[in-house]
Design a protein around this motif. Structure first.
Motif, PDB file in Angstrom:
ATOM      1  N   GLU A 110      61.431  22.250  49.005  1.00  0.00           N
ATOM      2  CA  GLU A 110      61.704  22.398  50.439  1.00  0.00           C
ATOM      3  C   GLU A 110      63.088  22.979  50.724  1.00  0.00           C
ATOM      4  O   GLU A 110      63.256  23.784  51.630  1.00  0.00           O
ATOM      5  CB  GLU A 110      61.597  21.041  51.160  1.00  0.00           C
ATOM      6  N   THR A 111      64.096  22.543  49.968  1.00  0.00           N
ATOM      7  CA  THR A 111      65.461  22.987  50.293  1.00  0.00           C
ATOM      8  C   THR A 111      65.617  24.495  50.124  1.00  0.00           C
ATOM      9  O   THR A 111      66.550  25.076  50.651  1.00  0.00           O
ATOM     10  CB  THR A 111      66.512  22.295  49.398  1.00  0.00           C
ATOM     11  N   ARG A 126      62.494  26.476  56.500  1.00  0.00           N
ATOM     12  CA  ARG A 126      62.370  25.230  57.264  1.00  0.00           C
ATOM     13  C   ARG A 126      63.320  24.183  56.704  1.00  0.00           C
ATOM     14  O   ARG A 126      64.006  23.479  57.449  1.00  0.00           O
ATOM     15  CB  ARG A 126      60.945  24.678  57.195  1.00  0.00           C
ATOM     16  N   GLY A 127      63.367  24.079  55.392  1.00  0.00           N
ATOM     17  CA  GLY A 127      64.245  23.098  54.760  1.00  0.00           C
ATOM     18  C   GLY A 127      65.693  23.374  55.115  1.00  0.00           C
ATOM     19  O   GLY A 127      66.467  22.449  55.387  1.00  0.00           O
ATOM     20  N   ARG A 128      66.048  24.647  55.127  1.00  0.00           N
ATOM     21  CA  ARG A 128      67.442  24.986  55.448  1.00  0.00           C
ATOM     22  C   ARG A 128      67.780  24.610  56.888  1.00  0.00           C
ATOM     23  O   ARG A 128      68.887  24.144  57.173  1.00  0.00           O
ATOM     24  CB  ARG A 128      67.682  26.473  55.194  1.00  0.00           C
ATOM     25  N   TYR A 181      66.558  22.143  58.443  1.00  0.00           N
ATOM     26  CA  TYR A 181      66.714  20.688  58.449  1.00  0.00           C
ATOM     27  C   TYR A 181      68.049  20.291  57.815  1.00  0.00           C
ATOM     28  O   TYR A 181      68.712  19.356  58.282  1.00  0.00           O
ATOM     29  CB  TYR A 181      65.542  20.024  57.725  1.00  0.00           C
ATOM     30  N   LEU A 182      68.440  21.022  56.775  1.00  0.00           N
ATOM     31  CA  LEU A 182      69.746  20.729  56.166  1.00  0.00           C
ATOM     32  C   LEU A 182      70.852  20.922  57.202  1.00  0.00           C
ATOM     33  O   LEU A 182      71.799  20.129  57.271  1.00  0.00           O
ATOM     34  CB  LEU A 182      70.004  21.643  54.960  1.00  0.00           C
ATOM     35  N   LYS A 188      70.616  20.499  60.347  1.00  0.00           N
ATOM     36  CA  LYS A 188      70.579  19.353  61.255  1.00  0.00           C
ATOM     37  C   LYS A 188      71.278  18.148  60.615  1.00  0.00           C
ATOM     38  O   LYS A 188      72.063  17.451  61.271  1.00  0.00           O
ATOM     39  CB  LYS A 188      69.120  19.023  61.581  1.00  0.00           C
ATOM     40  N   GLU A 236      74.568  16.389  62.112  1.00  0.00           N
ATOM     41  CA  GLU A 236      74.578  14.967  62.466  1.00  0.00           C
ATOM     42  C   GLU A 236      75.409  14.128  61.493  1.00  0.00           C
ATOM     43  O   GLU A 236      75.360  12.902  61.522  1.00  0.00           O
ATOM     44  CB  GLU A 236      73.133  14.446  62.534  1.00  0.00           C
ATOM     45  N   ASP A 274      75.073  13.509  58.430  1.00  0.00           N
ATOM     46  CA  ASP A 274      74.362  12.713  57.423  1.00  0.00           C
ATOM     47  C   ASP A 274      74.699  13.207  56.026  1.00  0.00           C
ATOM     48  O   ASP A 274      74.652  12.451  55.064  1.00  0.00           O
ATOM     49  CB  ASP A 274      72.846  12.806  57.636  1.00  0.00           C
ATOM     50  N   ILE A 275      74.963  14.503  55.919  1.00  0.00           N
ATOM     51  CA  ILE A 275      75.385  15.051  54.629  1.00  0.00           C
ATOM     52  C   ILE A 275      76.527  16.036  54.885  1.00  0.00           C
ATOM     53  O   ILE A 275      76.771  16.428  56.029  1.00  0.00           O
ATOM     54  CB  ILE A 275      74.239  15.807  53.893  1.00  0.00           C
ATOM     55  N   GLN A 324      75.392  22.633  46.186  1.00  0.00           N
ATOM     56  CA  GLN A 324      73.927  22.771  46.254  1.00  0.00           C
ATOM     57  C   GLN A 324      73.505  23.439  47.563  1.00  0.00           C
ATOM     58  O   GLN A 324      72.625  24.291  47.596  1.00  0.00           O
ATOM     59  CB  GLN A 324      73.265  21.390  46.183  1.00  0.00           C
ATOM     60  N   ILE A 325      74.167  23.036  48.624  1.00  0.00           N
ATOM     61  CA  ILE A 325      73.844  23.619  49.933  1.00  0.00           C
ATOM     62  C   ILE A 325      74.189  25.108  49.916  1.00  0.00           C
ATOM     63  O   ILE A 325      73.417  25.952  50.386  1.00  0.00           O
ATOM     64  CB  ILE A 325      74.644  22.903  51.052  1.00  0.00           C
ATOM     65  N   ARG A 351      71.537  27.033  48.195  1.00  0.00           N
ATOM     66  CA  ARG A 351      70.316  27.215  48.991  1.00  0.00           C
ATOM     67  C   ARG A 351      70.508  28.320  50.020  1.00  0.00           C
ATOM     68  O   ARG A 351      69.603  29.102  50.276  1.00  0.00           O
ATOM     69  CB  ARG A 351      69.923  25.920  49.723  1.00  0.00           C
TER      70      ARG A 351
END
Ligand SMILES: Cc1cc2nc3c(=O)[nH]c(=O)nc-3n(C[C@H](O)[C@H](O)[C@H](O)COP(=O)(O)OP(=O)(O)OC[C@H]3O[C@@H](n4cnc5c(N)ncnc54)[C@H](O)[C@@H]3O)c2cc1C
Ligand code: SF4
Ligand code: SF4
Lengths: 485, 381
Positions: B35-36, B40-42, B44-45, B47, B51, B53-54, B59-60, B63
């Motif tokens: 997914e990452t 779509r996964g990106r 969400y990342l 988001k 927020e 959360d990360i 790794q990001i 991606r």
């Protein structure tokens, strides 16, 4: 524990098919619907590992391993559902099925196609259309949803499954399935479920709680000789509803309803919309030319009897071409919150009257999106919302429950089961719930297959929640956030 | 900070429906699976970062650089998000935070700064491709050669020039004054030099007196035509055309005539920067259909549904194995048509598709459409 789990999974599947990274696991901890973080107190959404098995042998080894170690596993297609069926609530292993994709066998003489469960619906459609063939029905998420995901989706309950394009003519998802290849929770592989004591329909709409569908054999047929879209404008939505009840008898291939508020939402999202009040789009399809003409005539009479106006063929074509894009207006929200329920076609008009009344009582604009099913209309009432406004979003979530309850009062059911609608398992699965529970116990004695879904709703501490607690929870959560955060 | 920058696209981040239409069509997601690695996964990342959360990490970064910027995702997006802008913005914000780009991309930016080309070649040798061909600095048409044709694929530069000169003597080239168009910099989020490059190139192209600027590289074409105007701050003082558009016009008007037949079956790969980005699907096909003897057989996925060759968006330099794997999918599709020639009209597609043909031992030759035109006009004698 996680290092050991990683090592064991890598041994089974190879390093390329296992991921334990934090970012990956987070992405397998949700579906399309944003879930308030606070629910993380009740459930453990993050899987401990994500795997992408690419052969049935790997799936078997994986299930055997999970069974021996009592690790929860969750089958996942593309996670395009909204009911929480495709992600864990007790952690464990998320099984991404999209590496199992491809067409296995087309048998034109038998009128079937056998595919791997992780194949996208649209890929199968394109493959068939190139050969003058097509499917009986498929979901409007066809570009991204998997065969296994829709067949697994609770829809209108066990043994029936989902409603989609073609359902109004040909039936539920189950009516299109001939056979399944299934890996059971113990790792045992049943290449043809129909050759055993079990039946394909036992697994259809079971939200993956009984086993993993690895292959699916679907019915196919020749592309219809004629297929034509029609679009009508109705000033009066009540009359549109009455027209739908009569057009349903013609068994159209697809029928889509959008009310004025829905068109307003689209305008808010700066989308081009036809000049119309309330839209009805109907796709007729058939091989018998004389019957086709007769149906067009009959439909014309129904439309004029209820004061509908036919719109241009261009508009009708655009509506048909946009069939996969039911959320195109989402930027107006940016969230769309709402319900999804089925009501008997005869009660569709009354259900809309009640939905609108609810909107007036709550002082919110509720838009109506509806599609015709077999004997029912699948209604998606929706309001514009914004998940960033946490308090309001959470309180608005209580609307979902009210809509679900409204449908039940009218002889209908909430659509889809998964996690959040498991409170309605009795209503949705009906008499089949007992069968589902029996099968669950016998096929999955350790309760590792997508535990906590489809049959009942429980928390991470495995305490089963009764339905009233859900309703209270939806409201209570709002208060919690208000005071707590 | 990326997290703060993301507020600029906050509404898009929350608008994303997570429907995965994009991921189901993404060539990178098809290869990587996870997914990452899909769009779509990106989303969400982003988001999760927004927020808090990360936090962005290597790794990001990986991606966000695993993307050819082909635009397939944008074409199918459920909610009409401008995804390419989002991918390029995020890369530029990673660069601002010293997280991006990939090492190899940094080297390219250095080379552009020092030599005005991406290949660490001497700027003074920008005209070396021409050999005996006589070049002008003024003309009704300016041929913007591009770094790859100038240094690495000189045959393409020569072919383009031969055809253009056979149609119109007044063709200008910029020589040493032609700076790298900046495409790779923009695609990889390295925006620091870009304003200077754009102003320079627009001014020098204007100085040629040309009304039309022709490119044989679709990357240069897209960059100059679409990315330059907002950076330049004005409408460009010339029209930008890809060479296939220009040649198709000349065929249509009867000016370009063919002298020879090429009796082969050909299939055509739509370069993303010409097709998906600029909407030009017809001109290259019109040329192929006009060449006597050539029989065009289409692949399954063409025009708006065309699959990427794998080379774009800095992927060829940054993640060559992934780029090659994507190219192999496309080459398999080309092979299924039974064609002997896989035609395209972009040096990046040419490189990657040729390598994919070689790696897969395919019975196909990759040819640029301009080379086919030269052959059919009898100009390569
Ligand atoms: C734009 C859009 C339109 C939609 N239209 C429709 C529609 O017309 N009709 C409709 O019913 N839904 C619709 N949906 C919801 C959803 O897309 C479909 O139900 C879809 O088919 C789910 O497929 P998936 O691959 O995403 O499944 P997932 O969401 O990944 O899984 C669904 C359920 O099936 C289980 N599962 C997945 N794969 C397997 C397997 N191989 N074996 C056993 N269990 C499995 C999962 O555990 C989960 O419980 C729509 C969604 C979107 C975004
Ligand atoms: S631009 Fe192409 S490679 Fe990049 S995310 Fe979109 S579809 Fe994938
Ligand atoms: S297609 Fe668009 S809306 Fe759907 S997941 Fe991708 S980016 Fe989001």
């Amino acid at each position: 524990m996680n290092k050991a789990l990683e090592q064991q999974l890598v041994e089974l599947l190879g390093p390329d098919s296992v991921s334990m990274t934090d970012i990956e696991r987070r992405l397998y901890a949700h579906d399309m619907a944003p879930v308030p973080k606070i629910l993380g107190l009740v459930w453990k959404f993050m899987p401990d590992a994500v795997v992408r098995p690419s052969s049935v042998k790997q799936l078997q080894q994986l299930m055997k391993f999970a069974h021996e170690n009592s690790i929860p596993v969750v089958p996942r297609g593309r996670s395009t559902t909204m009911m929480g069926g495709a992600y864990p609530i007790y952690g464990g292993i998320s099984i991404d099925m999209t590496a199992r994709r491809g067409i296995i066998e087309l048998d034109e003489s038998a009128g079937t196609i056998k595919v791997k469960a992780g194949t996208y619906w649209e890929a199968v459609l394109k493959f068939l259309e190139k050969r003058g063939l097509t499917l009986y029905c498929y979901p409007t998420s066809a570009p991204s949803s998997t065969i296994g995901g829709w067949i697994g989706n609770g829809g209108v309950g066990l043994g029936k499954g989902g409603l989609g394009i073609g359902s109004s003519k040909y039936g539920y998802a189950a009516d299109t399935v001939v056979d399944l290849g299934v890996v059971l929770p113990t790792g045992e592989y049943l290449e043809s479920i129909e050759a055993t004591e079990l039946k394909a329909e036992d697994f259809i709409g079971s939200d993956g709680v009984l086993g993993i569908m690895d292959t699916i054999t679907l019915k196919i047929h020749k592309l219809p000789a004629r297929q034509e879209p029609f679009c009508y404008d109705f000033k009066d939505f009540d009359k549109l509803c009455s027209a739908v009840a009569e057009i349903a008898l013609l068994k159209p291939f697809f029928l889509l309803i959008e009310d004025k508020v829905m068109l307003d939402f689209k305008k808010l999202a700066k989308l081009h919309v036809p000049m119309a009040q309330n839209l009805l789009t109907v796709i007729l399809a058939g091989d018998d030319e004389a019957q086709f003409k007769l149906d067009i005539q009959t439909m014309g009479k129904i439309i004029s009897a209820y004061g509908g106006q036919e719109l241009s063929k261009e508009i009708a074509k655009e509506e048909w071409q946009g069939r996969y894009y039911a959320m195109r207006h989402k930027s107006a929200g940016p969230n769309l919150l709402g319900g999804e329920f089925c009501v008997p076609t005869s009660n569709f008009k009354e259900s809309i009257r009640r939905v609108k009344k609810l909107g007036v009582a709550k002082n919110i604009q509720i838009a109506i999106h509806g599609t015709l099913g077999v004997n029912e209309v699948l209604v998606m009432p929706q309001v514009l919302s914004d998940e960033r406004k946490k308090f309001r979003y959470l309180t608005m979530m209580s609307l979902v429950k009210e809509l679900n309850d409204l449908s039940i009062k009218l002889g209908g059911i909430p659509y889809g089961v998964g996690l959040f609608n498991a409170f309605y398992a009795k209503e949705i699965h009906g008499a089949k719930l007992a069968e589902l529970i029996r099968l669950k116990k016998s096929l999955d004695p350790r309760n590792i297959m997508n535990p906590g879904k489809a049959t009942h709703c429980s928390t991470r501490f495995r305490i089963t929640l009764p339905k009233f607690a859900y309703g209270m929870g939806m409201r209570g959560l709002g208060l919690f956030v208000k005071h707590g955060g | 900070m990326l997290q703060e920058r993301l507020r600029e696209i906050e509404h898009d981040i929350y608008t994303c429906a997570q429907c995965a239409f994009c991921t189901a069509t993404c060539p990178v997601a098809e290869q990587k699976g996870w997914e990452t690695y899909g769009p779509r996964g990106r989303m969400y990342l982003l988001k999760l970062i927004l927020e808090k959360d990360i936090q962005a990490n290597d790794q990001i970064k990986d991606r966000f650089y695993a993307c050819t910027t082909c635009s397939r995702c944008e074409k199918v997006c459920q909610t009409d998000l401008k995804l390419i802008e989002i991918w390029e913005d995020v890369r530029s914000w990673l660069v601002e935070d010293n997280m991006g780009p990939l090492e190899v991309h940094k080297g390219i930016a250095e080379s552009v700064a020092q030599n005005h080309n991406t290949y660490r070649e001497s700027a003074a040798k920008r005209d070396a491709w021409a050999g005996d061909i006589k070049l002008n600095r003024k003309g009704k048409i300016a041929f913007y050669v591009g770094c790859t044709s100038s240094y690495k694929m000189q045959q393409l530069a020569q072919d383009s020039m031969k055809v253009l000169q056979s149609l119109d003597e007044d063709v200008a080239v910029l020589g040493e004054d032609e700076w790298c168009c900046g495409s790779v910099l923009l695609r990889t989020g390295q925006r620091r030099q870009i304003k200077e490059i754009v102003d320079h190139n627009v001014q020098t192209l204007k100085n040629t007196g040309a009304e039309i600027v022709v490119t044989s590289c679709t990357g240069c074409f897209k960059t100059i035509r679409d990315d330059y105007p907002p950076i330049y701050g004005n409408k460009l003082p010339f029209k930008v055309m890809h060479i296939t558009q220009y040649l198709a016009q000349q065929i249509e008007s009867g000016k370009l005539k063919f002298a020879k037949s090429i009796n082969e079956k050909v299939t055509y790969h739509d370069p993303c920067h010409l097709g998906l980005h600029a909407g030009e699907y017809e001109a290259p096909r019109a040329i192929l259909r006009a060449i006597p003897g050539l029989k065009l057989i289409e692949m399954d996925n063409i025009r708006e549904e065309s699959h990427c060759c794998g080379a774009g968006g800095g992927l060829k330099a940054g993640m060559p194995d992934l780029a090659l794997a994507i190219g192999q999918v496309r080459v398999n599709e080309a092979e299924e048509t039974g064609a002997s020639i896989l035609a395209s009209c972009c040096p990046f597609c040419k490189t990657n598709l040729s390598q994919a043909i070689e790696a897969g031992h395919k019975n196909l030759v990759q040819k640029d459409i301009t080379a086919l035109v030269v052959e059919a006009m009898g100009l390569n004698a």
